[in-house]
Design an enzyme around this catalytic site. Structure first.
Site, PDB file in Angstrom:
ATOM      1  N   GLU A 307     -21.447 -38.657  15.951  1.00 22.71           N
ATOM      2  CA  GLU A 307     -21.129 -37.330  15.413  1.00 22.71           C
ATOM      3  C   GLU A 307     -21.325 -36.200  16.415  1.00 22.71           C
ATOM      4  O   GLU A 307     -21.816 -35.132  16.050  1.00 22.71           O
ATOM      5  CB  GLU A 307     -21.992 -37.076  14.176  1.00 22.71           C
ATOM      6  CG  GLU A 307     -23.509 -36.993  14.427  1.00 22.71           C
ATOM      7  CD  GLU A 307     -24.253 -38.305  14.315  1.00 22.71           C
ATOM      8  OE1 GLU A 307     -23.620 -39.372  14.490  1.00 22.71           O
ATOM      9  OE2 GLU A 307     -25.464 -38.277  14.069  1.00 22.71           O
ATOM     10  N   HIS A 331     -17.622 -40.003   7.442  1.00 23.33           N
ATOM     11  CA  HIS A 331     -19.049 -40.094   7.809  1.00 23.33           C
ATOM     12  C   HIS A 331     -19.388 -39.173   8.984  1.00 23.33           C
ATOM     13  O   HIS A 331     -20.329 -38.378   8.914  1.00 23.33           O
ATOM     14  CB  HIS A 331     -19.393 -41.548   8.141  1.00 23.33           C
ATOM     15  CG  HIS A 331     -20.840 -41.765   8.493  1.00 23.33           C
ATOM     16  ND1 HIS A 331     -21.772 -42.232   7.597  1.00 23.33           N
ATOM     17  CD2 HIS A 331     -21.511 -41.555   9.648  1.00 23.33           C
ATOM     18  CE1 HIS A 331     -22.954 -42.295   8.175  1.00 23.33           C
ATOM     19  NE2 HIS A 331     -22.828 -41.903   9.433  1.00 23.33           N
ATOM     20  N   GLU A 332     -18.605 -39.271  10.038  1.00 26.45           N
ATOM     21  CA  GLU A 332     -18.916 -38.449  11.225  1.00 26.45           C
ATOM     22  C   GLU A 332     -18.727 -36.966  10.914  1.00 26.45           C
ATOM     23  O   GLU A 332     -19.505 -36.126  11.356  1.00 26.45           O
ATOM     24  CB  GLU A 332     -18.057 -38.865  12.424  1.00 26.45           C
ATOM     25  CG  GLU A 332     -18.173 -40.347  12.813  1.00 26.45           C
ATOM     26  CD  GLU A 332     -19.581 -40.876  12.906  1.00 26.45           C
ATOM     27  OE1 GLU A 332     -20.509 -40.093  13.215  1.00 26.45           O
ATOM     28  OE2 GLU A 332     -19.785 -42.080  12.655  1.00 26.45           O
ATOM     29  N   HIS A 335     -21.658 -35.490   9.057  1.00 24.00           N
ATOM     30  CA  HIS A 335     -22.799 -35.173   9.926  1.00 24.00           C
ATOM     31  C   HIS A 335     -22.782 -33.722  10.406  1.00 24.00           C
ATOM     32  O   HIS A 335     -23.808 -33.203  10.833  1.00 24.00           O
ATOM     33  CB  HIS A 335     -22.802 -36.087  11.149  1.00 24.00           C
ATOM     34  CG  HIS A 335     -23.568 -37.362  10.965  1.00 24.00           C
ATOM     35  ND1 HIS A 335     -24.884 -37.372  10.557  1.00 24.00           N
ATOM     36  CD2 HIS A 335     -23.218 -38.658  11.175  1.00 24.00           C
ATOM     37  CE1 HIS A 335     -25.300 -38.638  10.504  1.00 24.00           C
ATOM     38  NE2 HIS A 335     -24.317 -39.436  10.862  1.00 24.00           N
ATOM     39  N   GLU A 354     -28.954 -39.689   8.102  1.00 25.75           N
ATOM     40  CA  GLU A 354     -28.012 -40.742   7.711  1.00 25.75           C
ATOM     41  C   GLU A 354     -27.883 -40.920   6.200  1.00 25.75           C
ATOM     42  O   GLU A 354     -26.811 -41.259   5.708  1.00 25.75           O
ATOM     43  CB  GLU A 354     -28.400 -42.069   8.368  1.00 25.75           C
ATOM     44  CG  GLU A 354     -28.356 -42.031   9.900  1.00 25.75           C
ATOM     45  CD  GLU A 354     -26.981 -41.696  10.477  1.00 25.75           C
ATOM     46  OE1 GLU A 354     -25.988 -41.692   9.716  1.00 25.75           O
ATOM     47  OE2 GLU A 354     -26.908 -41.419  11.688  1.00 25.75           O
ATOM     48  N   ASP A 409     -33.595 -47.764  18.834  1.00 29.61           N
ATOM     49  CA  ASP A 409     -32.338 -48.517  18.783  1.00 29.61           C
ATOM     50  C   ASP A 409     -32.517 -49.878  18.121  1.00 29.61           C
ATOM     51  O   ASP A 409     -31.567 -50.457  17.605  1.00 29.61           O
ATOM     52  CB  ASP A 409     -31.800 -48.782  20.188  1.00 29.61           C
ATOM     53  CG  ASP A 409     -31.232 -47.529  20.820  1.00 29.61           C
ATOM     54  OD1 ASP A 409     -30.926 -46.590  20.064  1.00 29.61           O
ATOM     55  OD2 ASP A 409     -31.113 -47.502  22.054  1.00 29.61           O
ATOM     56  N   TYR A 417     -29.344 -45.365   5.921  1.00 30.39           N
ATOM     57  CA  TYR A 417     -27.977 -45.048   5.479  1.00 30.39           C
ATOM     58  C   TYR A 417     -27.824 -45.259   3.972  1.00 30.39           C
ATOM     59  O   TYR A 417     -27.716 -44.308   3.205  1.00 30.39           O
ATOM     60  CB  TYR A 417     -26.966 -45.947   6.214  1.00 30.39           C
ATOM     61  CG  TYR A 417     -26.887 -45.710   7.700  1.00 30.39           C
ATOM     62  CD1 TYR A 417     -25.833 -44.980   8.243  1.00 30.39           C
ATOM     63  CD2 TYR A 417     -27.848 -46.199   8.561  1.00 30.39           C
ATOM     64  CE1 TYR A 417     -25.746 -44.756   9.613  1.00 30.39           C
ATOM     65  CE2 TYR A 417     -27.775 -45.977   9.933  1.00 30.39           C
ATOM     66  CZ  TYR A 417     -26.717 -45.252  10.453  1.00 30.39           C
ATOM     67  OH  TYR A 417     -26.644 -45.026  11.795  1.00 30.39           O
TER      68      TYR A 417
HETATM   69 ZN   LIG Z   1     -24.293 -41.507  10.873  1.00 25.73          ZN
END
Ligand SMILES: [Zn+2]
Length: 636
Positions: A307, A331-332, A335, A354, A409, A417
């Site tokens: 995003e 979704h992006e 954001h 998220e 990560d 999410y």
């Molecule tokens: Zn995301």
């Protein structure tokens, strides 16, 4: 970021202590202590909310507020070289040390007004990189660092012409989230430090540079590009890409950048972006970033999307020809409100980014494509969440997750999410859509351009929605959602009539009542195909797989998500006629969500592992470092 299903088995030995005790609780409710497990470390300290355990920086003493970059892009040596000037303010009077994050940077000099100042580059931590500590003179408020990146910079991917769509020009893109900005810029790499930035990027003349900033589609292609980001953003949203890019407008405020051979298809696939932007700002407050453009990356991009403000980075694997995978764009775009406008203060608080973004994604999909489609996507999202929960240790099922000592990560999963979105959906159902929409719009307004912790959110929730609708909400339950593992009993349930028909067809076929070729799939969409395949039994025999393949040409299917589901079934049942496609798939796509489950499944048998190793070795040079890191243990 869209990174569903990218959770890693824990590679580090960690102390399993989740002391996620919320500091603020309303009166008259019982405090829920949710410490999950204390594995032999009685001295383990409580998490301090707001402490960024993934940065060396000292924003409490000196905080960077503006970045000026001047970088040359050297494709031959695969380095970025130039300088970063950081403007800062003292949060503590008399503070004289500025601490920055770096990873694998070669520092040539550190100067204030042209004069060298003392600095020290600390020892390298495998997760965090090296602290750069600079002694700043009392009167200084800008420091300039001359430096260059390493060819192995974790946040930069260099592609050869062969790895692009057009095959003629090299390509470069950065991916800074979560803690990779420090591998290409020395800065305070913490989401709670917001800065404005400007940049000059020097490239080979025939290429175009774009950034998460103001981009001028009509700029002259002369190898020198200037950018300005006037809104303060966290470091993980700084992004750069360079390649043979062209632009096509999709609406008044939206457009797409891509390699020429991909441009038309991308613009067509994502033509609803402007409409998405309009419905979202109508419901949740105005769009604060001027333009919203998309950049389509080569297939090695490790994520679905990122995003980056004003310019989302997007995988080409969602260009399906029928808009079936465009929830990624929703979704992006979402954001722009949750994440970019209101930002998580630390990676423990990622669910604030998220969870609300995933919730908004469902809402956008419903507004643009209708309730039926939203229901299908909700069912698929919940199935994905359930399978993550089956595989995750309890302490990683908590929204406000304990990431101390770990690489962020490596612990991404569907929890922030889909569990985060499910929590939001429950709040909506309890207080009513209208009241919840109003709450969200005010929330984005109240915290605009701030980075907040879970605990700040909880306090705000208490002061607003809970205060107004205390009769419909339970504070204990809210705490359970945020600080405890699993899904609270009685959470919203996903249902889809369109899927009920698919269940029926699958059951009849498995019972031998109908041949595959006679199933009426004519009006099935991508979601129904995914649901049909994803819910097959783990074991099918060769005749069954052959029958499905003959009836529906699944080995040749063009949609990358459907192909993924089919290839996973082929691996689990060792259906070798699909293995040429499997090999091609693994070497041509670098999106981790699509390849990782395949590598993982292959790694479970010696023959599978040998097959995986061969594909991985061939694909590796084209994969992003994150994709390499996420999969190399499966093949070794
Ligand atoms: Zn995301």
């Amino acid at each position: 970021m869209e990174i569903r299903s990218l959770f890693m088995p824990l590679l580090l030995s960690v102390t399993l202590v989740a002391c996620n005790k919320p500091p603020q609780m309303p009166q008259n409710t019982e405090q829920t202590d949710v410490s999950v497990a204390v594995a032999g470390d009685p001295a383990a300290a409580l998490i301090e909310p707001g402490t960024d355990y993934h940065s060396f920086a000292n924003p409490d003493e000196i905080k960077v507020t503006h970045l000026a970059l001047d970088l040359e892009v050297d494709f031959a040596r695969q380095i970025l070289k130039g300088q970063a000037s950081l403007q800062f303010v003292r949060m503590e009077e008399g503070a004289s040390e500025l601490v920055l994050d770096t990873r694998d940077l070669a520092i040539d000099s550190v100067t204030v007004e042209g004069k060298a100042v003392p600095y020290e580059l600390g020892e390298k931590d495998p997760v965090l990189g090296s602290a750069l500590t600079i002694q700043v003179p009392a009167e200084a408020d800008v420091v300039t660092i001359d430096y260059q990146t390493s060819p192995d910079a974790s946040g930069v991917q260099w592609l050869t012409p062969a790895q692009t769509a057009g095959k003629q020009h090299p390509f470069l893109f950065t991916q800074a989230q979560a803690i990779h900005a420090r591998s290409f810029i020395p800065l305070q790499d913490s989401p709670q430090v917001r800065m404005t930035y400007q940049a000059t990027i020097r490239t080979p003349q025939e290429l175009l540079a774009v950034m998460s900033a103001s981009n001028d589609p009509d700029t002259e292609r002369d190898g020198e590009y200037h950018f300005n980001m006037p809104q303060p953003i966290p470091s993980y949203l700084i992004a750069l890409a360079v390649g043979n890019l062209e632009f096509k407008s999709m609406g008044e405020r939206t457009g797409v950048y891509a390699e020429p051979s991909v441009l038309e298809a991308a613009a067509q696939e994502f033509e609803d972006t402007e409409a998405m932007l309009m419905v979202t700002e109508k419901k949740f407050g105005h769009y604060r970033w001027d333009r919203y453009d998309l950049l389509i990356l080569p297939p090695s991009f490790p994520f679905g999307g990122m995003e980056n403000p004003r310019l989302s980075f997007i995988t080409p694997t969602v260009i399906a020809g029928d808009k079936s995978l465009v929830s990624l764009i929703a979704h992006e775009l979402a954001h722009s409100w949750s994440g970019n406008t209101v930002t998580n203060a630390t990676w423990r608080d990622l669910w604030l980014n998220e969870g609300f973004t995933t919730y908004l994604t469902y809402r956008i999909m419903e507004m643009i494509y209708g309730e039926k489609r939203e229901q299908m996507e909700f069912v698929l999202g919940m199935q994905s969440l359930e399978s993550d929960i089956e595989a995750l240790p309890e302490q990683d099922e908590v929204l406000a997750i304990d990431l101390r000592g770990r690489d962020p990560d490596e612990v991404f999963s569907d929890i922030p999410y889909e569990k985060g979105a499910l929590f939001a959906r429950e709040l909506e159902q309890k207080v009513g859509r209208e009241a919840f929409d109003r709450f969200l719009m005010q929330y984005f307004e109240h915290f605009a351009f701030q980075s907040i912790t879970t605990d700040t959110f909880v306090q705000y929730l208490q002061d607003t929605l809970y205060k107004e609708h205390g009769d419909k909400l339970s504070w204990d339950r809210i705490n359970q959602w945020i600080y405890e593992p699993g899904i609270p009993a009685g959470a919203p349930v996903a249902q889809s009539d369109a899927f009920a028909r698919v269940d029926n067809a699958r059951a009849m076929w498995l019972a031998g009542e109908i041949p595959a070729a006679d199933i009426d799939t004519q009006d099935w969409n991508t979601h129904q195909w995914l649901y049909f395949l994803n819910n097959m039994p783990d074991e099918l025999n060769k005749e069954q797989l052959t029958e499905l393949d003959n009836a529906f040409s699944l080995t040749q299917v063009g949609n990358n998500e459907i192909a993924h589901s089919w290839l996973l079934m082929a691996i689990n049942n060792w259906y070798t006629p699909a293995f040429d496609r499997l090999h091609n798939y693994l070497v041509s796509i670098g999106r981790n969500k699509l390849v990782k489950p395949l590598y993982k499944a292959l790694s479970e048998t010696p023959e599978g592992k040998a097959f995986a190793k061969k594909a991985f070795e061939e694909a590796k040079s084209g994969y992003h470092p994150l994709t390499v890191k996420a999969n190399e243990d499966f093949v070794n």
